[in-house]
Design a protein around this motif. Structure first.
Motif, mmCIF file in Angstrom:
data_model
loop_
_atom_site.group_PDB
_atom_site.id
_atom_site.type_symbol
_atom_site.label_atom_id
_atom_site.label_comp_id
_atom_site.label_asym_id
_atom_site.label_seq_id
_atom_site.Cartn_x
_atom_site.Cartn_y
_atom_site.Cartn_z
ATOM 1 N N ALA A 143 18.517 -35.286 25.092
ATOM 2 C CA ALA A 143 18.145 -34.588 26.240
ATOM 3 C C ALA A 143 16.594 -34.866 26.467
ATOM 4 O O ALA A 143 16.514 -35.318 27.698
ATOM 5 N N ALA A 144 16.017 -35.433 25.397
ATOM 6 C CA ALA A 144 14.699 -36.019 25.755
ATOM 7 C C ALA A 144 14.906 -37.515 26.546
ATOM 8 O O ALA A 144 14.158 -37.675 27.468
ATOM 9 N N ALA A 145 15.743 -38.183 26.037
ATOM 10 C CA ALA A 145 15.945 -39.547 26.660
ATOM 11 C C ALA A 145 16.335 -39.513 28.149
ATOM 12 O O ALA A 145 15.827 -39.965 28.927
ATOM 13 N N ILE A 146 17.154 -38.533 28.420
ATOM 14 C CA ILE A 146 17.635 -38.185 29.681
ATOM 15 C C ILE A 146 16.445 -37.807 30.707
ATOM 16 O O ILE A 146 16.403 -38.208 31.767
ATOM 17 N N ASN A 147 15.665 -36.775 30.081
ATOM 18 C CA ASN A 147 14.554 -36.291 30.867
ATOM 19 C C ASN A 147 13.643 -37.125 31.104
ATOM 20 O O ASN A 147 12.736 -37.303 32.231
ATOM 21 N N ARG A 148 13.252 -38.288 30.331
ATOM 22 C CA ARG A 148 12.317 -39.300 30.518
ATOM 23 C C ARG A 148 12.877 -40.134 31.555
ATOM 24 O O ARG A 148 12.076 -40.643 32.460
ATOM 25 N N PHE A 149 14.110 -40.291 31.780
ATOM 26 C CA PHE A 149 14.814 -41.453 33.055
ATOM 27 C C PHE A 149 14.843 -40.489 34.215
ATOM 28 O O PHE A 149 14.411 -41.198 35.083
ATOM 29 N N MET A 150 15.349 -39.288 34.397
ATOM 30 C CA MET A 150 15.357 -38.296 35.202
ATOM 31 C C MET A 150 14.253 -37.588 35.921
ATOM 32 O O MET A 150 14.098 -37.226 37.111
#
Length: 350
Positions: free
Chosen positions: A187-194
């Motif tokens: 979830a943290a990796a996706i939030n860094r991207f989006m």
């Protein structure tokens, strides 16, 4: 500790709804050289149904003696996004007492999903890797499995499955193995991207992602997200033992508290050497077999070895190899360490 490594998101899970669907069907294989079902009732009924498609009516009470045909079950996997007109590989397996499907042809049969709907039609010539030969005296030779075969591109998709991801409120990503730490990192990796707030871990397996509606935009977004790198959480300490084969697998997270181990073997050998007792001449005695047993005990002592606190996988392997322990001995040692509280790991017996 093992060095951390990053995996792509696509390698640790899958998107919810994008799954393979199983298809099954029932059909008839014809063209066999006398190796079919013969008088199998449902094979006979199926042959009557096939004949009726072409206006041929078999008189009541007449057995078509379909020894050149066999009733079969058909299985196939329908991939996600499969569209009408695409082809699938199918597996055909004999249902009754057919001896071989070699040289047979599958007559057109529908393939049905779990919902009872027809999703594909199957037909074609079988490729059978097995071989079965029978002689008149009852002897036979069977190589591999002649009662099952494959038909490459043997089914044509007639109906697609709606994955539902284009209109769902969110797109969900499911981990292959539940882990609270890993799901938070995804979830943290996706939030860094989006951007913050787009992805949320809703449990130990699923990450819900807010995305604009529409199949085209979501497909593009999903292709970008699944290539993001994530460092999975360390695996829990685990020892897996296959008691049937003697295989022992210890992962790198296993640690041993201070402990001293001694393991020995006791071998008892009974050697029977019966002797023949022959009576003296003219003594009117009888020849007799006299038991003669020899029992020996061999106790092999092994020196006690010490495992220091925090011993790693390599330390355990070296210590066990030093005393010449077999896989069965290793299982006994690990179970004893677990019971003594010196090994903090899950011990799984297969």
């Amino acid at each position: 500790m093992a060095p951390a490594h990053a995996d792509r998101i696509k390698d640790i899970g899958q998107w919810q709804g994008l799954r393979t669907n199983q298809l099954t069907g029932y059909g008839i294989v014809v063209g066999l050289t006398g190796t079919g079902d013969d008088s199998l009732e449902y094979a006979t009924q199926a042959m009557k149904g096939v004949a009726s498609r072409f206006g041929l009516q078999i008189p009541p009470g007449v057995n078509p003696a379909t020894k050149n045909a066999a009733a079969v079950l058909i299985t196939a996997d329908l991939p996600a996004f499969a569209k009408p007109g695409q082809v699938l590989d199918i597996t055909v397996s004999a249902l009754g007492k057919a001896k071989s499907l070699r040289g047979g042809t599958l007559i057109m049969a529908p393939l049905i999903g779990a919902d009872g709907q027809i999703y594909a039609m199957a037909q074609g010539n079988l490729a059978v890797g097995g071989l079965g030969i029978s002689a008149q005296d009852g002897s036979n030779v069977i190589v591999n499995v002649p009662t099952a075969g494959r038909i490459p591109n043997g089914a044509t998709v007639e109906k697609s499955v709606d994955a539902g991801f284009a209109t769902a409120p969110t797109i969900n990503f499911n981990l292959g193995e539940a882990d609270l730490t890993t799901v938070q990192r995804v979830a943290a990796a996706i939030n860094r991207f989006m951007g913050p707030g787009h992805a949320e871990a809703i449990d130990a397996t699923t990450v819900a992602i807010s995305a604009p509606p529409g199949a085209e935009s979501r497909t593009m977004l999903m292709s970008q997200l699944e290539d993001l790198d994530v460092t999975p959480a360390d695996a829990p300490a685990r020892v897996v033992v296959n008691a049937r084969t003697g295989t022992v697998v210890i992962n790198g997270a296993v640690r041993i508290a201070p402990a001293a181990v001694s393991h020995g073997k006791l071998t008892v050998k009974v050697d029977e050497k019966p002797q023949v007792s022959q009576p003296a001449p003219f003594s009117q005695g009888q020849t007799a077999v006299v038991p003669n047993s020899a029992i020996s005990i061999d106790e092999k002592s092994s020196p006690m070895f010490e495992l220091g606190g925090g011993a790693s996988l390599s330390d355990i392997v070296k210590a066990v190899n030093a005393i010449g322990a077999s896989p069965a001995d290793l299982v006994a040692i690990l179970e004893a360490l677990k019971q003594a509280g010196a090994m903090k790991a899950d011990l799984i017996i297969l």
